[in-house]
Enzyme design. Structure first.
Site: not given
Ligand code: PEP
Length: 249
Positions: A9, A11, A95, A97, A167, A173, A212, A233-234
């Site tokens: 993702n 973002k 999601h 967010e 999640e 994040g 994460s 994500g990251g």
């Molecule tokens: C996400 O945005 O779905 C996510 C899991 O981010 P991260 O891996 O950065 O925690």
């Protein structure tokens, strides 16, 4: 036997130049791995160009949301048919967010999910509790509420065309990953909820963990019985770490 799946993702990150570099790096390292499917969910504006870049490769393309209608006066929205025209196969829906920053309710998420399926896009349904909800012992209630909203709006059979991502909001994040046992407990619970309505289907639904995930914790998480891969994500923003996670799956 469920196949592993790792979804990045991106973002709201990247430029045309950095997107090109990232996709080139991912594609260069991808073919070696045949046990895991890989998807990148990119910003809407990057879809046309990246659709060409991934064409003919094993990397699939996804969006980070999808409209709750097919067409019409929905300023700012992008429909499933528009996404499908550019080769998008997946769309993240619900999601945290979107739920937290943009007020997306379970009802809206359920409508987005329905329209993704109708438009031949696989929805990646995100569900998960906040820190506060976990501390109050409400994790399973939240999961039931978020999952039922979608099943009641569409039907249980729709899950055969969807992917679920557990999640925990407190792990997104933050660098605070759920332990493999914590994640497995919730994944098993999700599968049990599905099994109560359709036991055969429950065995086939891919349930990803997100929060994460990094190359060094991915193998332990993905080693659990009910964890079929990850939503990243990251760590999906660098080819090396994304590939490291795919290789762990
Ligand atoms: C996400 O945005 O779905 C996510 C899991 O981010 P991260 O891996 O950065 O925690």
């Amino acid at each position: 036997m469920r196949r592993s799946l790792v979804i990045g993702n991106w973002k709201m990150h990247g430029t045309r130049a950095s997107n090109r570099e990232l996709i080139t790096g991912i594609l260069a390292g991808l073919d070696a791995n045949k046990n895991c499917d890989a998807v990148v969910c990119v910003p809407f504006t990057a879809i046309p160009e990246l659709s060409d870049a991934v064409s003919g490769t094993s990397l699939a393309l996804g969006s980070q949301n999808v409209a709750n209608a097919d067409q019409g006066a929905y300023t700012g929205e992008i429909s499933a048919s528009m996404l499908a025209e550019y080769g998008c196969g997946y769309a993240i829906v619900g999601h945290s967010e979107r739920r937290q920053l943009y007020g997306e309710t379970n009802q809206l998420v359920a409508a987005r999910y329905e329209h993704a399926i109708k438009g031949d896009i696989t929805p990646v349904l995100c569900i998960g509790e906040t820190d506060e909800q976990r501390e109050q012992g409400k994790t399973f209630d939240v999961i039931v509420e978020q999952l039922s909203a979608v099943i009641d709006h569409s039907d249980i059979e729709s899950l055969s065309k969807a992917v679920i991502a557990y999640e925990p909001v407190w792990a997104i994040g933050t660098g605070k990953t759920a332990t493999p046992n914590q994640a497995q407990e919730v994944h098993a619970f999700i599968r049990k909820q599905i099994a109560a309505r359709d036991s055969a289907l429950a065995e086939t639904v891919q349930i990803l963990y997100g929060g994460s995930v990094k190359p060094d914790n991915a193998a332990d998480l993905f080693g659990k019985d009910d964890i079929d891969g990850g939503l990243i994500g990251g760590a999906s923003l660098q080819a090396e770490s994304f590939l490291g996670i795919i290789n762990a799956a």
